[in-house]
Scaffold this motif. Structure first.
Motif, PDB file in Angstrom:
ATOM      1  N   ARG A  88     -36.516  18.125   4.395  1.00 54.18           N
ATOM      2  CA  ARG A  88     -35.693  18.388   3.219  1.00 54.18           C
ATOM      3  C   ARG A  88     -35.129  17.083   2.674  1.00 54.18           C
ATOM      4  O   ARG A  88     -34.745  16.197   3.439  1.00 54.18           O
ATOM      5  CB  ARG A  88     -34.535  19.341   3.525  1.00 54.18           C
ATOM      6  CG  ARG A  88     -33.759  19.694   2.262  1.00 54.18           C
ATOM      7  CD  ARG A  88     -32.613  20.653   2.472  1.00 54.18           C
ATOM      8  NE  ARG A  88     -32.003  20.900   1.188  1.00 54.18           N
ATOM      9  CZ  ARG A  88     -31.051  20.128   0.642  1.00 54.18           C
ATOM     10  NH1 ARG A  88     -30.583  19.090   1.304  1.00 54.18           N
ATOM     11  NH2 ARG A  88     -30.568  20.401  -0.551  1.00 54.18           N
ATOM     12  N   LYS A  89     -35.081  16.988   1.352  1.00 55.69           N
ATOM     13  CA  LYS A  89     -34.440  15.853   0.699  1.00 55.69           C
ATOM     14  C   LYS A  89     -33.194  16.345  -0.017  1.00 55.69           C
ATOM     15  O   LYS A  89     -33.247  17.319  -0.779  1.00 55.69           O
ATOM     16  CB  LYS A  89     -35.395  15.185  -0.297  1.00 55.69           C
ATOM     17  CG  LYS A  89     -34.777  13.967  -0.989  1.00 55.69           C
ATOM     18  CD  LYS A  89     -35.815  13.155  -1.742  1.00 55.69           C
ATOM     19  CE  LYS A  89     -36.354  13.893  -2.934  1.00 55.69           C
ATOM     20  NZ  LYS A  89     -37.249  13.041  -3.760  1.00 55.69           N
ATOM     21  N   GLY A  90     -32.060  15.687   0.243  1.00 56.58           N
ATOM     22  CA  GLY A  90     -30.826  16.100  -0.395  1.00 56.58           C
ATOM     23  C   GLY A  90     -29.670  15.204   0.011  1.00 56.58           C
ATOM     24  O   GLY A  90     -29.847  14.186   0.675  1.00 56.58           O
ATOM     25  N   GLN A  91     -28.469  15.602  -0.389  1.00 58.55           N
ATOM     26  CA  GLN A  91     -27.256  14.847  -0.077  1.00 58.55           C
ATOM     27  C   GLN A  91     -26.772  15.184   1.330  1.00 58.55           C
ATOM     28  O   GLN A  91     -26.528  16.341   1.651  1.00 58.55           O
ATOM     29  CB  GLN A  91     -26.158  15.190  -1.086  1.00 58.55           C
ATOM     30  CG  GLN A  91     -26.321  14.528  -2.431  1.00 58.55           C
ATOM     31  CD  GLN A  91     -25.841  13.074  -2.428  1.00 58.55           C
ATOM     32  OE1 GLN A  91     -24.858  12.734  -1.775  1.00 58.55           O
ATOM     33  NE2 GLN A  91     -26.546  12.224  -3.162  1.00 58.55           N
ATOM     34  N   PRO A 131     -21.785  10.051   2.121  1.00 59.66           N
ATOM     35  CA  PRO A 131     -22.827  10.866   1.479  1.00 59.66           C
ATOM     36  C   PRO A 131     -23.859  10.003   0.757  1.00 59.66           C
ATOM     37  O   PRO A 131     -23.501   9.099  -0.001  1.00 59.66           O
ATOM     38  CB  PRO A 131     -22.030  11.730   0.492  1.00 59.66           C
ATOM     39  CG  PRO A 131     -20.778  10.950   0.217  1.00 59.66           C
ATOM     40  CD  PRO A 131     -20.466  10.211   1.476  1.00 59.66           C
ATOM     41  N   GLU A 132     -25.116  10.283   1.014  1.00 62.31           N
ATOM     42  CA  GLU A 132     -26.213   9.591   0.354  1.00 62.31           C
ATOM     43  C   GLU A 132     -27.382  10.553   0.210  1.00 62.31           C
ATOM     44  O   GLU A 132     -27.442  11.584   0.878  1.00 62.31           O
ATOM     45  CB  GLU A 132     -26.648   8.348   1.145  1.00 62.31           C
ATOM     46  CG  GLU A 132     -25.585   7.260   1.247  1.00 62.31           C
ATOM     47  CD  GLU A 132     -26.170   5.946   1.703  1.00 62.31           C
ATOM     48  OE1 GLU A 132     -27.224   5.551   1.164  1.00 62.31           O
ATOM     49  OE2 GLU A 132     -25.584   5.327   2.610  1.00 62.31           O
ATOM     50  N   GLU A 133     -28.310  10.186  -0.655  1.00 62.72           N
ATOM     51  CA  GLU A 133     -29.562  10.942  -0.765  1.00 62.72           C
ATOM     52  C   GLU A 133     -30.433  10.584   0.432  1.00 62.72           C
ATOM     53  O   GLU A 133     -30.701   9.402   0.691  1.00 62.72           O
ATOM     54  CB  GLU A 133     -30.271  10.593  -2.067  1.00 62.72           C
ATOM     55  CG  GLU A 133     -31.489  11.441  -2.368  1.00 62.72           C
ATOM     56  CD  GLU A 133     -31.147  12.778  -2.981  1.00 62.72           C
ATOM     57  OE1 GLU A 133     -32.079  13.550  -3.240  1.00 62.72           O
ATOM     58  OE2 GLU A 133     -29.946  13.061  -3.184  1.00 62.72           O
ATOM     59  N   LEU A 151     -26.656  11.305  11.539  1.00 67.36           N
ATOM     60  CA  LEU A 151     -26.798  12.205  10.396  1.00 67.36           C
ATOM     61  C   LEU A 151     -25.997  13.478  10.648  1.00 67.36           C
ATOM     62  O   LEU A 151     -26.030  14.030  11.746  1.00 67.36           O
ATOM     63  CB  LEU A 151     -28.273  12.567  10.178  1.00 67.36           C
ATOM     64  CG  LEU A 151     -28.568  13.558   9.048  1.00 67.36           C
ATOM     65  CD1 LEU A 151     -28.400  12.883   7.693  1.00 67.36           C
ATOM     66  CD2 LEU A 151     -29.980  14.133   9.185  1.00 67.36           C
ATOM     67  N   GLU A 152     -25.305  13.938   9.625  1.00 64.17           N
ATOM     68  CA  GLU A 152     -24.592  15.223   9.692  1.00 64.17           C
ATOM     69  C   GLU A 152     -25.299  16.237   8.814  1.00 64.17           C
ATOM     70  O   GLU A 152     -25.541  15.989   7.630  1.00 64.17           O
ATOM     71  CB  GLU A 152     -23.142  15.075   9.219  1.00 64.17           C
ATOM     72  CG  GLU A 152     -22.397  16.400   9.189  1.00 64.17           C
ATOM     73  CD  GLU A 152     -20.994  16.316   8.618  1.00 64.17           C
ATOM     74  OE1 GLU A 152     -20.281  17.338   8.635  1.00 64.17           O
ATOM     75  OE2 GLU A 152     -20.606  15.225   8.133  1.00 64.17           O
ATOM     76  N   ILE A 153     -25.631  17.383   9.405  1.00 64.12           N
ATOM     77  CA  ILE A 153     -26.213  18.491   8.645  1.00 64.12           C
ATOM     78  C   ILE A 153     -25.227  19.658   8.736  1.00 64.12           C
ATOM     79  O   ILE A 153     -25.063  20.253   9.803  1.00 64.12           O
ATOM     80  CB  ILE A 153     -27.593  18.899   9.199  1.00 64.12           C
ATOM     81  CG1 ILE A 153     -28.506  17.682   9.350  1.00 64.12           C
ATOM     82  CG2 ILE A 153     -28.244  19.929   8.274  1.00 64.12           C
ATOM     83  CD1 ILE A 153     -29.872  18.011   9.924  1.00 64.12           C
ATOM     84  N   ALA A 188     -34.316   7.234   4.674  1.00 64.91           N
ATOM     85  CA  ALA A 188     -35.211   8.010   5.539  1.00 64.91           C
ATOM     86  C   ALA A 188     -34.525   8.284   6.873  1.00 64.91           C
ATOM     87  O   ALA A 188     -33.947   7.377   7.489  1.00 64.91           O
ATOM     88  CB  ALA A 188     -36.514   7.261   5.766  1.00 64.91           C
ATOM     89  N   PHE A 189     -34.579   9.541   7.303  1.00 60.77           N
ATOM     90  CA  PHE A 189     -34.092   9.924   8.636  1.00 60.77           C
ATOM     91  C   PHE A 189     -35.220  10.706   9.293  1.00 60.77           C
ATOM     92  O   PHE A 189     -35.371  11.914   9.072  1.00 60.77           O
ATOM     93  CB  PHE A 189     -32.821  10.764   8.548  1.00 60.77           C
ATOM     94  CG  PHE A 189     -32.164  11.003   9.886  1.00 60.77           C
ATOM     95  CD1 PHE A 189     -31.215  10.117  10.388  1.00 60.77           C
ATOM     96  CD2 PHE A 189     -32.494  12.112  10.655  1.00 60.77           C
ATOM     97  CE1 PHE A 189     -30.617  10.323  11.619  1.00 60.77           C
ATOM     98  CE2 PHE A 189     -31.904  12.335  11.882  1.00 60.77           C
ATOM     99  CZ  PHE A 189     -30.963  11.434  12.372  1.00 60.77           C
ATOM    100  N   LEU A 190     -36.031   9.998  10.065  1.00 57.81           N
ATOM    101  CA  LEU A 190     -37.239  10.568  10.651  1.00 57.81           C
ATOM    102  C   LEU A 190     -37.032  10.748  12.157  1.00 57.81           C
ATOM    103  O   LEU A 190     -37.205   9.812  12.938  1.00 57.81           O
ATOM    104  CB  LEU A 190     -38.434   9.655  10.381  1.00 57.81           C
ATOM    105  CG  LEU A 190     -39.785  10.066  10.960  1.00 57.81           C
ATOM    106  CD1 LEU A 190     -40.185  11.460  10.478  1.00 57.81           C
ATOM    107  CD2 LEU A 190     -40.852   9.039  10.608  1.00 57.81           C
ATOM    108  N   ALA A 191     -36.661  11.959  12.569  1.00 53.38           N
ATOM    109  CA  ALA A 191     -36.388  12.242  13.984  1.00 53.38           C
ATOM    110  C   ALA A 191     -37.666  12.701  14.672  1.00 53.38           C
ATOM    111  O   ALA A 191     -37.781  13.852  15.117  1.00 53.38           O
ATOM    112  CB  ALA A 191     -35.290  13.291  14.111  1.00 53.38           C
ATOM    113  N   ASN A 192     -38.620  11.775  14.770  1.00 54.75           N
ATOM    114  CA  ASN A 192     -39.898  12.093  15.427  1.00 54.75           C
ATOM    115  C   ASN A 192     -40.005  11.411  16.788  1.00 54.75           C
ATOM    116  O   ASN A 192     -41.102  11.159  17.279  1.00 54.75           O
ATOM    117  CB  ASN A 192     -41.072  11.700  14.536  1.00 54.75           C
ATOM    118  CG  ASN A 192     -41.183  10.189  14.351  1.00 54.75           C
ATOM    119  OD1 ASN A 192     -40.254   9.440  14.672  1.00 54.75           O
ATOM    120  ND2 ASN A 192     -42.314   9.741  13.838  1.00 54.75           N
TER     121      ASN A 192
END
Length: 339
Positions: A166-169, A228-230, A183-185, A310-314
């Protein structure tokens, strides 16, 4: 037709019909136990934004005489019932009944908490504690964007997992002193949030160093430095269950050693000690959540848009679920080796 409870499991109850229960002072002045009660009361409020189920109960052999004040205060402060069970004569039947109760309390998610032969007829006190959590995101992930892709256990070894996109704030930041993204979701209504602590590389030592240095205060501080960022978010879809005997991780000898244990505030029976304390946590992370609000139309806005972070948790990461109102950690774990 009235039915009597089985002899193997006789509940120790506070019956107002049999006698008047005094209003015991469980903690005076109010201190840590009262504070925990306030937290548990807040967490147990009904909510459609998340599923949070607790199963917390103390089982004692029916030969143990519990004090009335202990029964009252355990229930009042910690929402913990105390049950008398025929452990000495029917340990296997008691084990099955405990497992069934935990399964019912967690809506079928946690099953067979206690394996066969986990305790015998010499057991005195068994404390079982289980938690199931599944939240609804503030904004859901699109299931059509979820795909199977590589998850790197190390730089050279990988396996396949389902990765959600997902892409968003989002609130995001970097921990000073170590190359770790946070990262906070948020879940619906921002009552709770999932925080992911992601090292930049796959080095197992980096994750271990991060884990070894954790503290409650650090986690709260890190949750407050985010902005907050995109963000382009890629995280695994997973469910994790972990069951542990707490005796193996904490020194419970003041409770488990009959020569050290002093349970005189709980029972008049001498020589009683805690046999086992078992904890199980089950957490689910998937796409489900609320709908995204429509973005406002601003035809005159010609400002250049910044590229999303980019936040890639792989690869392996740590995570925790924070309840904002009480600043309580609902769950804290490591996603390192998908099963």
């Amino acid at each position: 037709m009235a039915m009597n409870p089985p002899d193997s499991l006789k509940q120790t109850t506070l019956s107002h019909q049999q006698y008047r229960v005094p209003d015991y002072e469980c903690e005076k002045p109010a201190a840590v136990h009262t504070a925990f009660h306030r937290i548990l009361a807040e967490l147990n409020k009904p909510s459609t934004n998340y599923e949070l189920s607790f199963a917390n109960r103390l089982y004692g052999d029916q030969s143990i005489a519990f004090l009335q004040k202990f029964l009252y205060c355990a229930l009042k402060l910690y929402l913990t019932e105390v049950y008398g069970a025929d452990i000495h004569n029917a340990p296997e039947e008691v084990r099955r009944l405990i497992n069934l109760w935990v399964e019912v309390q967690t809506h079928g998610k946690i099953q067979d908490l206690l394996p066969k032969n986990s305790f015998d007829c010499l057991a005195q006190l068994l404390h079982v504690n289980a938690l199931y959590f599944k939240g609804q995101w503030d904004v859901k992930f699109d299931k059509e964007l979820t795909k199977v892709d590589r998850f790197y256990l190390t730089e050279d070894v990988c396996t396949n997992v389902q990765l959600m996109y997902r892409k968003g704030q989002y609130n995001i930041g970097t921990i000073e002193g170590c190359d770790v993204q946070v990262l906070e979701i948020p879940y619906r209504n921002n009552e709770l949030s999932l925080f992911i602590l992601l090292p930049r590389d796959c080095d197992p030592e980096s994750l271990q160093q991060l884990e070894d240095g954790l503290s409650y205060d650090q986690l709260l501080n890190w949750s407050c430095i985010l902005k907050p960022e995109e963000v382009e978010v890629v995280i695994p879809k997973f469910r994790v269950e972990k069951s542990v005997e707490v005796n193996a991780y904490l020194d419970l000898s003041p409770l488990t050693d009959p020569e050290k244990a002093d349970l005189s505030s709980a029972t008049t029976t001498e020589g009683v000690a805690l046999t086992q304390l078992v904890h199980d946590t089950f957490i689910e992370i998937d796409e489900e959540g609320g709908e995204e609000a429509e973005a406002p139309i601003c035809p005159g806005d010609r400002r250049p848009r910044q590229e999303p972070k980019a936040f890639l948790a792989n690869h392996p990461f740590l995570y925790f679920v924070l309840h904002k109102g009480t600043q309580s950690l609902i769950a804290l774990g490591k996603f390192a080796r998908p099963e």
